[in-house]
Design an enzyme around this catalytic site. Structure first.
Site, PDB file in Angstrom:
ATOM      1  N   ILE A   1      -5.774  -1.452  -0.186  1.00 44.81           N
ATOM      2  CA  ILE A   1      -6.337  -0.533   0.797  1.00 44.81           C
ATOM      3  C   ILE A   1      -7.853  -0.466   0.588  1.00 44.81           C
ATOM      4  CG2 ILE A   1      -6.253   1.773   1.818  1.00 44.81           C
ATOM      5  CD1 ILE A   1      -3.495   2.150   0.648  1.00 44.81           C
ATOM      6  N   PRO A   2      -8.550  -1.529   0.986  1.00 45.24           N
ATOM      7  CA  PRO A   2     -10.012  -1.480   0.863  1.00 45.24           C
ATOM      8  C   PRO A   2     -10.564  -0.374   1.769  1.00 45.24           C
ATOM      9  CG  PRO A   2      -9.300  -3.499   1.963  1.00 45.24           C
ATOM     10  CD  PRO A   2      -8.073  -2.766   1.580  1.00 45.24           C
ATOM     11  N   HIS A   3     -11.566   0.318   1.278  1.00 45.93           N
ATOM     12  CA  HIS A   3     -12.136   1.404   2.067  1.00 45.93           C
ATOM     13  C   HIS A   3     -13.598   1.608   1.706  1.00 45.93           C
ATOM     14  CE1 HIS A   3     -10.361   3.038  -1.619  1.00 45.93           C
ATOM     15  NE2 HIS A   3     -11.338   3.940  -1.606  1.00 45.93           N
ATOM     16  N   GLY A   4     -14.296   2.239   2.615  1.00 43.96           N
ATOM     17  CA  GLY A   4     -15.704   2.505   2.394  1.00 43.96           C
ATOM     18  C   GLY A   4     -16.214   3.522   3.386  1.00 43.96           C
TER      19      GLY A   4
END
Length: 153
Positions: free
Chosen positions: A64-67
């Site tokens: 779950i890549p997030h930014g």
């Protein structure tokens, strides 16, 4: 959380061929840039910076890549089911084939941050993950995710 508010059909990919974590983050960045009026490079930098803090892979083939980016007005997502798993520096050392990426505003509120927790909860259901891995088109993926998000409310 309403998956339909986070994820569009255009940002949902089934059986995508990507060969590395970097390629995944590039595809996510390009896709998010089409929804968020923000340069691809800014989105990629946000995702990459977060990954340097520690892998956003949860294990069991899921990441779950997030930014955060200033230009983002509301939580926006990209969902990718890869045709073949790739190394993603997961804590269990398993390659990743399910990616649910999310970008939130720089000053994200609790509701937007809660979306991240709900996505993790949805993807912790092994039956649902199996359904995702057997989906053959984006419409099926969206249907599975929408039903799953409705059951946690």
């Amino acid at each position: 959380m309403n998956i339909n508010q986070l994820l569009t059909p255009e940002a949902t990919f089934c059986s995508l061929k990507l060969s590395s974590k970097k390629k995944i983050l590039e595809k996510v960045s390009e896709t998010l840039a089409q929804s968020i009026d923000c340069p691809v490079e800014d989105i990629f930098e946000s995702l990459f910076t977060r990954e340097k803090l520690g892998s956003t892979a949860l294990g069991h083939g899921i990441a779950i890549p997030h930014g955060r980016v200033k230009a983002c007005q509301k939580a926006t997502a990209v969902f990718i089911l890869l045709d073949e798993p790739v190394d993603y520096d997961a804590p269990d050392n398993q390659p990743v084939d399910i990616i649910f990426a999310i970008m939130v505003p720089e000053q994200a509120d609790n509701e937007q941050l809660r979306s991240l927790a709900e996505i993790a909860k949805i993807l912790s259901d092994s039956t649902l993950v199996s359904q995702i891995r057997h989906a053959h088109c984006r419409e099926a993926l969206i249907e599975i995710l929408v039903k799953a998000s409705e059951t946690i409310h």
